[in-house]
Design a protein around this motif. Structure first.
Motif, PDB file in Angstrom:
ATOM      1  N   LYS A  12      39.840  25.123  44.737  1.00  0.00           N
ATOM      2  CA  LYS A  12      40.297  25.865  45.932  1.00  0.00           C
ATOM      3  C   LYS A  12      40.371  24.906  47.107  1.00  0.00           C
ATOM      4  O   LYS A  12      39.670  23.886  47.137  1.00  0.00           O
TER       5      LYS A  12
ATOM      6  N   SER B 154      38.178  27.857  39.410  1.00  0.00           N
ATOM      7  CA  SER B 154      39.379  27.022  39.582  1.00  0.00           C
ATOM      8  C   SER B 154      39.321  26.354  40.962  1.00  0.00           C
ATOM      9  O   SER B 154      38.706  26.897  41.881  1.00  0.00           O
TER      10      SER B 154
ATOM     11  N   TYR C  34      36.528  39.350  34.794  1.00  0.00           N
ATOM     12  CA  TYR C  34      36.550  39.733  36.214  1.00  0.00           C
ATOM     13  C   TYR C  34      37.972  39.734  36.721  1.00  0.00           C
ATOM     14  O   TYR C  34      38.867  39.307  35.999  1.00  0.00           O
TER      15      TYR C  34
ATOM     16  N   ARG D 218      39.987  46.654  39.913  1.00  0.00           N
ATOM     17  CA  ARG D 218      38.776  46.624  40.730  1.00  0.00           C
ATOM     18  C   ARG D 218      39.117  47.000  42.165  1.00  0.00           C
ATOM     19  O   ARG D 218      40.278  46.917  42.575  1.00  0.00           O
TER      20      ARG D 218
END
Ligand code: NAP
Ligand code: GLV
Length: 306
Positions: A164, A162, A306, A83
């Protein structure tokens, strides 16, 4: 080394020229059926026929951050999908979201309407602490947006898959904390990728958890949002407004209720544009790094989406 460019609706010529200049040792061409096999491809929404024909490709470089359209295709599981990794997008996204938040918080649309009727109006200043902003998705773009909002001293919450830790941001993670994240937020910014897990995630149940007078900024993908649920929550008054940059069908069809809704501001998928020169420099740098056997950033996990 052969490099091929295949775009859906975009002129490939300046990209071919730019990549050729950046990689003089390579042969760069735009794709047409029957083109010779390439090592790397630069793509935006290519047809399945391109993937099937170019079976020897090592890498697919997507010229956007979101890879949802690309992952709809049948791709060999070993094909590396990369990406765009910021390349000038995060600053644009921070501008757009800060603009939307400030415009809503400072009631600039209301002042505009008053000025148009020749009214010199007064509005009581609002308390910033009453407008906590929740940033859904704390990746390349979301983290930059969360940091930018802190410059204007808005309370900022963040949500990701997740856990952070970001200075000054109250972070929530995982489906079990989604409700708490929404309840702690009044303005919601969607910056998650479109995956089977996130499709339709902005719906009656989730949006009604936002604090009363909530405001939605959707800058990720149209299919995150159940459109009729947004309209119902705006019409009931639970939500005060929305600024939308992305839609289930783009361009937004003529006659769609979003065009004329008094509480919705529409922009034409322009919050963070692909910048050609920055993107070519990034992709050329990654092709050279791969040739040297070095790791690169931005590789997509096919399973995660992603
Ligand atoms: P990214 O770096 O991949 O970050 C995605 C973030 O979303 C990560 O923090 C990830 O969590 C989180 N996430 C993914 N699935 C989740 C789930 N099921 N529940 C909770 N959090 C989840 O992506 P990005 O570069 O910031 O871009 C985000 C999206 O913006 C793109 O996918 C694209 O659709 C959109 N976009 C729009 C425009 C525009 O002009 N409108 C321009 C560029 C991009 P983890 O950190 O835990 O993995
Ligand atoms: C644009 O929407 C992108 O995904 O880069």
């Amino acid at each position: 080394m052969n490099i091929i460019v295949c775009f859906d609706r975009l002129d490939p010529a300046p990209w071919v020229q730019g990549l050729q200049a950046a990689l003089p040792g390579a042969h760069v061409a735009s794709w047409a059926p029957g083109a010779p096999p390439a090592d790397h491809a630069i793509v935006w929404a290519p047809p399945q026929a391109f993937i099937d024909e170019q079976a020897g490709l090592k890498t697919l470089f997507n010229i956007g951050a979101g890879v949802d359209a690309l992952l709809q295709l049948r791709l060999p599981p070993t094909l590396k999908v990369v990406r765009l990794d910021d390349a000038g997008m995060s600053v644009q996204m921070a501008e757009y979201v800060c603009h939307a938040v400030i415009r809503h918080f400072r009631e600039f649309d209301g002042y505009d309407a008053d000025v148009k009727t020749g009214r010199w109006s007064y509005r009581k200043p609002r308390n910033r602490a009453d407008f906590p902003v929740g940033v859904m998705g704390l990746g390349v773009l979301g983290e930059r947006v969360a940091r930018a909002l802190q410059v204007f001293e808005f309370p900022v919450n963040g949500y990701s898959r997740s856990p952070k830790q970001i200075d000054g941001v109250r972070c929530f993670a995982g489906a079990e904390q989604l409700g708490d994240f929404l309840q702690a937020s009044r303005i919601l910014v969607n910056l998650m990728p479109l995956t089977p897990e996130t499709e339709n995630i902005l719906n009656q149940a989730s949006l009604s958890k936002l604090q009363a007078g909530g405001y939605l900024i959707n800058v990720a993908r149209g299919r995150h949002l159940v459109e009729e649920d947004l309209i119902a929550l705006l019409d009931s008054g639970h939500l005060a407004g929305a600024m939308l940059d992305v839609f289930r069908t783009e361009p937004l069809p003529a006659g769609h209720p979003f065009w004329q809704h008094p509480k919705i501001t529409v922009t034409p998928h322009t919050s963070a544009r692909t910048l050609r020169d920055e993107s070519i420099a990034q992709i050329a740098g990654k092709i050279l790094a791969l040739q040297r056997g070095e790791p690169i950033r931005g590789e997509v996990d096919h399973q995660r989406g992603y």
